[in-house]
Design an enzyme around this catalytic site. Sequence first.
Site, PDB file in Angstrom:
ATOM      1  N   TYR A  62       0.770  -1.244  -0.297  1.00  0.00           N
ATOM      2  CA  TYR A  62       0.036  -0.018   0.037  1.00  0.00           C
ATOM      3  C   TYR A  62       0.842   1.218   0.222  1.00  0.00           C
ATOM      4  O   TYR A  62       1.768   1.598   0.751  1.00  0.00           O
ATOM      5  CB  TYR A  62      -1.061   0.042   1.269  1.00  0.00           C
ATOM      6  CG  TYR A  62      -2.131  -0.923   1.025  1.00  0.00           C
ATOM      7  CD1 TYR A  62      -2.337  -1.695  -0.168  1.00  0.00           C
ATOM      8  CD2 TYR A  62      -2.885  -1.317   2.179  1.00  0.00           C
ATOM      9  CE1 TYR A  62      -3.299  -2.549  -0.098  1.00  0.00           C
ATOM     10  CE2 TYR A  62      -3.854  -2.151   2.147  1.00  0.00           C
ATOM     11  CZ  TYR A  62      -4.309  -2.941   0.809  1.00  0.00           C
ATOM     12  OH  TYR A  62      -5.130  -3.715   0.695  1.00  0.00           O
ATOM     13  N   PRO A 233     -16.093  -2.433   0.168  1.00  0.00           N
ATOM     14  CA  PRO A 233     -17.526  -2.456   0.541  1.00  0.00           C
ATOM     15  C   PRO A 233     -18.515  -1.096   0.370  1.00  0.00           C
ATOM     16  O   PRO A 233     -19.767  -1.273   0.206  1.00  0.00           O
ATOM     17  CB  PRO A 233     -17.488  -2.632   2.219  1.00  0.00           C
ATOM     18  CG  PRO A 233     -16.346  -2.014   2.501  1.00  0.00           C
ATOM     19  CD  PRO A 233     -15.496  -2.428   1.421  1.00  0.00           C
ATOM     20  N   LEU A 234     -17.895  -0.352   0.314  1.00  0.00           N
ATOM     21  CA  LEU A 234     -18.655   1.150   0.113  1.00  0.00           C
ATOM     22  C   LEU A 234     -18.578   1.409  -1.444  1.00  0.00           C
ATOM     23  O   LEU A 234     -19.201   2.448  -1.992  1.00  0.00           O
ATOM     24  CB  LEU A 234     -17.922   2.225   0.612  1.00  0.00           C
ATOM     25  CG  LEU A 234     -18.141   2.356   2.307  1.00  0.00           C
ATOM     26  CD1 LEU A 234     -17.094   3.411   2.830  1.00  0.00           C
ATOM     27  CD2 LEU A 234     -19.455   2.405   2.743  1.00  0.00           C
ATOM     28  N   ALA A 235     -18.134   0.574  -2.159  1.00  0.00           N
ATOM     29  CA  ALA A 235     -18.494   0.826  -3.783  1.00  0.00           C
ATOM     30  C   ALA A 235     -17.993   2.217  -4.245  1.00  0.00           C
ATOM     31  O   ALA A 235     -18.455   2.541  -5.145  1.00  0.00           O
ATOM     32  CB  ALA A 235     -19.755   0.330  -4.215  1.00  0.00           C
ATOM     33  N   GLY A 241     -23.329   8.959  -2.694  1.00  0.00           N
ATOM     34  CA  GLY A 241     -22.964  10.299  -2.800  1.00  0.00           C
ATOM     35  C   GLY A 241     -22.287  10.741  -4.028  1.00  0.00           C
ATOM     36  O   GLY A 241     -22.167  11.932  -4.633  1.00  0.00           O
TER      37      GLY A 241
END
Length: 325
Positions: A62, A233-235, A241
């Site tokens: 990362y 998971p939040l795509a 939004g």
Amino acid sequence: MLKALPLNKRGIPASRIALGCMGLGGGWDHEPVTAENIKQGHEALDAALSIGINFFDHADIYTRGKAEKVFGQIFKERPGLREEIILQSKCGIRLMEPGDITNMFDFSKEHILASVDGTLSRLGTEYIDILLLHRPDPLMDPEEVAEALRQLKASGKVRHFGVSNMSAAQIKLLETYCDEPFIVNQLHMSLAKISWVDAVLSVNREQWKDLTFPEGTIEYCRAGNIQLQAWGPLAQGLFSGRPLEGQPENVVNTASRVRALADEKNTTPEAIVLAWLMTHPAAIQPVIGTVNPLRIAACGGADEIELSRKEWYELYVSSRGEKLP
């Protein structure tokens, strides 16, 4: 009421949601970590702790190791924090360097051991709570992997092991040779990435014969008390939004349904998107990838939301854009 995490059943006091740290450290380059990077890390950490998150997910690659360096500096500045949180990191991907034509996957004993030593050095800690093998390596020798994991466990450098992006068959192969259990499988799962659900419904259906998500993976992990973690998971904010110009009808409709449910339940769209995953009886642990303190805070309370079976299916069918048989 949400089921307990498989990690909790193993005595690991992991929070229901984890924070993914890929966004820390600045760019994916060789520039040094800056004071602003450290400040961003503190702010993301504080936002996570404020909503009860104690589980932090890293990987040696990362921002080319800088995400781990940021945490290492935070530990220096906040004595005692290390023992209050759970650290997970990953190894097995080798990023391109000048002259290379591709990234590589490497589960050789030499690379695994060197990667863990690098992670420990950057984090400034003596151990990792959980180490994941990051992506399947076609050249993997499971006996060599087993020896590497055996050494890491015996030395105290790693307490538990898991995998990421692996099928049931790949996990079974490793389990045949490895003494230590694999307690995590981190997969790409979200309301936008629903092939893991489609796979359940694809049995004996011709139109879904080319589905690539490996059948039986979710079931194998559930039966073996292996923690399913969802990356992405939040795509990327698709239903919470992000501008939707040019998006297909199923995405626009699903975002509208998410907003309506959020208003009805007096919560945020982010919490609804996470609750859709967490409602599943597999006790999925979302690993949210944002390091924006406001978006992290917006995920708070997701584990307290109850979606009915009707609400869960409506979101699923809306996302896939096709009615169920």
